[in-house]
Design a protein around this motif. Structure first.
Motif, PDB file in Angstrom:
ATOM      1  N   SER A   7     -51.448  11.445   4.633  1.00 52.76           N
ATOM      2  CA  SER A   7     -51.409  12.220   3.402  1.00 52.76           C
ATOM      3  C   SER A   7     -50.066  12.920   3.284  1.00 52.76           C
ATOM      4  O   SER A   7     -49.273  12.938   4.220  1.00 52.76           O
ATOM      5  N   PRO A  50     -52.050  22.124   5.186  1.00 49.63           N
ATOM      6  CA  PRO A  50     -53.247  21.343   5.512  1.00 49.63           C
ATOM      7  C   PRO A  50     -53.743  21.677   6.909  1.00 49.63           C
ATOM      8  O   PRO A  50     -52.974  22.059   7.789  1.00 49.63           O
ATOM      9  N   ALA A  89     -56.975  19.514   2.713  1.00 50.30           N
ATOM     10  CA  ALA A  89     -55.638  19.141   2.254  1.00 50.30           C
ATOM     11  C   ALA A  89     -55.219  20.124   1.172  1.00 50.30           C
ATOM     12  O   ALA A  89     -56.040  20.552   0.351  1.00 50.30           O
TER      13      ALA A  89
END
Lengths: 540, 441
Positions: free
Chosen positions: A81, A451, A511
């Motif tokens: 990510s 995150p 996230a």
């Protein structure tokens, strides 16, 4: 939703191997001494966080991953990510966002007094949705682009294995992103991989039958071989007709993974049944963004039917959140209501007779990730921890136990060490159940700007990783992308420590909102007020 | 489960009371297994018995029965009353017992079938009974066995009345006869007067799974025989066994019936299949009995759970019907490091442990008293008084108070009475095994 249970049972299908912790030729082998087991299976190969600088180049092609596996152990976590790349700029600086808070107050987690006051400062009002409509939540787990899931050669040279100081632990390459239960096929030389309980699956046998049997494990068809003695067959009432040993029950070990969240619950080694329970679920907010729910409950053993209490509470809280969140309820409100709903569900289990003793009771801790916010709620001594993906940042505990020790410390009557050494330390002062004095659901809401992973667990786990730092060390570095595996590792850690209680943990990756990076993060990061955006509601 | 062949067959339930928690290293599992049979046809006179029961009445006709003459008269009247209590269709016979056994009715090695005519004939035959001769109880039982063996009835029962010792037979012969008859028929035994041997009468009842009692006053015989026969007529299922399965490596320490009376069944085991054995319980009507089972299991680690025993009530295959499992209960063992859990004593187990000790204390105390061991008798009977008081066994407490002066029942302080009537001492000994149930709180 997909239930992940341990697949086939190596213990029954294959000969026993030395060092197996659970499936033995006899009942004793099911619970060997932890020490003996851990000599063969140090099951938690965690790269020490401080010595692992983040990788300079996060998104690496598979080949590079393999190469880097030897060179840069800790870098290979490959969080696909944006979080991964986001952590790069801050590589040298230990504390973006929360980290800085923690740095400023290193005892944050350990100092409840600090906690007690900190939320109050930010108290004015539960922040409504601070960030309208994050169009597209970036859950690291969702795309599930685990670079080594597919790209790593089957030899298993991954960063994971290389990070293991013992040089063992080539992970099972066939393993998907999460489940790691199969023995490395044909890889005789490799020691069992990162599967938390060693190579053997203690419960597989029962699970072969349990799913079909549904709620009645006793209804399992005959012909199952006893996991304890392996000589007898399991009778219809769930006991071996040869050695009499009870067969594992469905709740003895439960795993569930659901998109961005995973949970594992285990009976442990010293209790005869699992009185913990959990519920995980995913839903969508009115704006279409995803919301993730994880509830973990620990039945109070000294009460009657604690296993039913925890199951009822987890189910009711989960249902309440699934009802409230999609209609736009504020998550903190929703969490508060969910705890009340759970309490009502546990109350309903109490017998009608007045004065009945030991009404069913349990603790509860829940986490909701929605709209860039992390909402925590709890009653009792089950906990939630925040572990940043950037392990250089400081982890922290998000809950404050309703326990004797915590109250002593909070009241300034005892030092932490003294309070937790007391035999009464773990007596809980808050719980769900008909005989609870005054239900005080605690809720808090956070807006992390980096995150991380939320570890939601019962004391069966945190007894073996009490501080946030310990928890962060046990939690695999790739927890954000492999939540189920991480939950398994955490449970394995508790089992290795002795497994004196039931162990339940949910791993919820968080996230940050995509549009916030990098600009917003940069602006709101270290420069932001040192305290994270925390709000605790006054108790109702 | 419909069973049209036996519409009145009782349904069995098994409940297990135990503390399943053992400490680390603990191995002995205690459980009270309560077996209740309900729903069978109750005692309904006049209802045809359809040949399901056969009863032989054995009446002592030794010479001593005429001293006093009330005994013989009482025995005749009591037997007549018992015959009147027979349901139509029940096969029956009457035996006169001396040093030999003689058929009184119907004779020629047969059983009569009860109806108004045969009942009248039987009572007529009883008038001819007279006393004279010795006592050899084994011969009576062997004749009864022979008569009952000719019957296809499922419930085969004997009623035995004696007034004296088994003087004209070696004890070993009686022992062998009882062993041979065990399992073939059940038998209640009664001693009338005070010249008989308690151990002989209770031994017969114990071996043949019946009741034993004293009828000190012959005038009470009729009442007792009627009640006994009603009890027999209420039986619905014969030859039921308590089957205990235990895991490999486990040993049954003991199996005792503890209610309504104490009876040790440990040595009565018949192995049936792997790791399982049957203990005979005889025939059942609507009734409840309790068994104390103690199993020593192989140790296991804390957190483990084991099935220590599976207790099933089993009716054997008979008359073309296959063996049937009537009910089952589980005795469990769970190892825990929770000291509070593992040290708790189940109230039922505690109660019946006390009742069994009570029976033993009475028997040992009376034995010591006979031997002239005053201190031993005082200690044992004092303990018995204490146990009877604590457990609320009022009947036994009352019987004890006729043998000892109770100073402090709670502390168990007693003094032996200087003079004790034979009947009181024999009553106490005979009924020492009677227990009371756990008080419902």
């Amino acid at each position: 939703m997909s239930m992940h249970r341990l697949s086939g049972c190596p213990s029954c299908a294959e000969p026993l191997e030395e060092g197996d912790r659970f499936c033995g030729l006899c009942g004793y082998a099911l619970t060997p001494s932890p020490a003996a087991a851990s000599t063969d299976h140090p099951t938690v190969p965690i790269p020490p966080a401080p010595s692992a600088p983040p990788a300079p180049a996060a998104p690496a092609p598979p080949a590079a991953v393999a190469a880097r596996a030897q060179a840069a152990p800790a870098g290979g976590y490959g969080i696909p990510s944006p979080a991964g790349s986001q952590s790069s700029p801050g590589a040298g600086e230990p504390a973006p966002g929360w980290g800085s808070v923690a740095a400023a107050a290193p005892t944050l987690v350990g100092d409840p007094a600090d906690w007690a006051t900190a939320p109050a400062q930010h108290q004015p009002e539960p922040e409504p949705d601070p960030r309208p409509s994050p169009a597209e939540p970036s859950y690291p787990g969702a795309p599930r682009e685990n670079p080594y899931g597919t790209g790593t050669p089957p030899e298993g040279a991954s960063s994971w294995g290389a990070a293991d100081p013992a040089g063992r632990g080539a992970p099972d390459p066939a393993d998907g992103p999460e489940t790691r239960h199969d023995r490395p096929g044909g890889d005789a030389g490799a020691s069992p991989d990162g599967t938390p309980w060693g190579a053997e699956n203690p419960y597989g046998n029962a699970y072969d039958s349990a799913p079909q049997a549904g709620a009645a494990p006793g209804a399992a068809p005959g012909g199952k071989t006893c996991v304890a003695c392996r000589a007898g067959h399991v009778d219809t009432d769930g006991y071996c007709e040869h050695c009499g040993h009870a067969q594992p029950r469905e709740r003895d070990h439960v795993e569930e993974e659901l998109g961005s969240v995973a949970a594992v619950s285990d009976r442990g080694l010293r209790h005869h049944r699992n009185e913990d329970s959990f519920a995980v679920s995913a839903t969508a907010l009115p704006d279409g963004s995803a919301a993730t729910v994880a509830i973990v409950c620990d039945g109070v053993s000294s009460a009657s039917r604690p296993d039913e209490a925890s199951a009822a509470a987890a189910g009711a809280a989960n249902e309440a959140l699934l009802e409230a969140l999609p209609r736009g309820a504020h998550p903190q409100e929703a969490m508060h209501e969910a705890i009340l709903a759970a309490a009502a569900a546990v109350d309903a289990l109490a017998p009608e007779v007045p004065g009945a003793q030991n009404a069913p009771a349990c603790t509860l801790v829940g986490a909701v990730v929605s709209g860039g916010l992390l909402t925590i709620g709890w009653v009792g001594d089950s906990r939630a921890y925040w572990v940043p993906d950037d392990r250089a940042a400081l982890p922290r505990r998000l809950t404050e136990d309703d326990s004797w020790a915590a109250q002593m410390v909070a009241a300034g009557l005892m030092g932490e060490a003294e309070a937790y050494a007391d035999v009464r330390a773990h007596a809980i002062t808050g719980w769900l159940g008909a005989d609870a004095y005054d239900l005080e659901p605690h809720t808090a809401i956070f807006k992390p700007d980096h995150p991380g992973v939320v570890v939601v667990c019962t004391d069966g786990l945190w007894n073996y990783a009490e501080s946030a730092r310990e928890m962060a060390q046990v939690l695999p570095a790739d927890a954000a992308v492999r939540p189920l595996h991480s939950a398994q590792v955490l449970v394995g850690h508790a089992l290795d420590g002795g497994g004196h209680d039931n162990i339940t943990v949910a791993v919820v990756p968080f996230a940050t909102q995509p549009e916030r990076e990098p600009g917003a993060a940069a602006g709101a990061g270290p420069a932001a007020p040192p305290e994270p955006e925390v709000e605790a509601r006054p108790q109702v | 489960m419909a069973n049209f062949a036996k519409p009145s067959a009782p349904r069995f339930t098994v409940d297990v009371y135990q503390n399943e928690f053992l400490p680390e290293g603990g191995r002995d599992v205690h459980a009270i297994v309560t077996v209740t049979a309900t729903g069978g046809g109750s005692v309904t006179r006049g209802k045809p018995a359809d040949g399901t029961a056969a009863v032989v009445i054995m009446v002592d006709c030794s010479g001593s029965m005429e001293y006093p003459a009330e005994k013989m008269r009482g025995a005749r009247e009591a037997t007549a009353a018992a015959v009147d209590t027979l349901r139509d269709g029940t096969a029956f016979a009457v035996i006169a017992g001396t040093h030999v056994a003689k058929e009184v009715y119907p004779g020629r090695g047969r059983l009569a079938v009860a109806d108004p005519a045969t009942r009248a004939q039987a009572k007529e035959a009883l008038r001819g009974l007279s006393a004279g001769g010795g006592t050899a109880i084994g011969t009576w039982l062997r004749l009864a066995d022979g008569l009952l063996r000719g019957s296809t009835a499922a419930i085969r029962h004997g009623i035995l009345l004696t007034d004296g010792r088994n003087e004209h037979e070696e004890p070993a012969v009686l022992r062998a006869t009882l062993d041979a008859c065990a399992g073939r028929f059940t038998c209640d035994a009664r001693g009338v007067g005070t010249d008989w041997e308690v151990k002989e009468v209770t031994g017969i009842a114990s071996a043949l799974l019946g009741s034993a009692d004293i009828v000190a006053d012959p005038a009470h015989l009729t009442e007792d025989f009627t009640r006994m026969m009603e009890n027999v007529m209420g039986k619905e299922v014969a030859d039921v066994s308590l089957r205990l399965w235990t895991p490999v490596g486990a040993e049954i320490q003991y199996v005792k019936q503890v209610a309504p009376s104490v009876r040790d069944l440990t040595d009565r085991r018949t192995d049936t299949g792997p790791r399982a054995g049957d203990y005979p319980t005889g025939s059942w009507g609507d009734e409840s009995r309790e068994y104390h089972v103690c199993v020593r299991v192989p140790g296991a680690a804390v957190g483990q759970e084991m099935l220590a025993s599976r207790a099933t009530m089993v009716r054997p295959a008979a008359n073309g019907e296959p063996e049937a499992v009537l009910a089952q209960g589980l005795v469990r063992a769970v190892w825990t490091n929770d000291v509070a859990a593992s040290t708790a004593i189940n109230p039922q187990v505690a109660h019946y442990t006390g009742q069994a000790e009570l029976a033993q204390a009475i028997q040992q105390g009376l034995e010591a008293r006979k031997m002239g061991d005053v201190d031993g008798a005082t200690a044992k009977l004092g303990r018995a008084v204490q146990l009877a008081s604590v457990s609320g066994n009022a009947d036994t407490a009352r019987l004890l108070s006729k043998v000892v002066d109770v100073v402090d029942a709670v502390a168990g302080t007693v003094r032996l009475k200087a003079k004790v009537a034979d009947a009181d001492e024999m009553t106490l000994e005979t009924r020492s095994t009677q227990t009371v149930r756990v008080k419902k709180s």
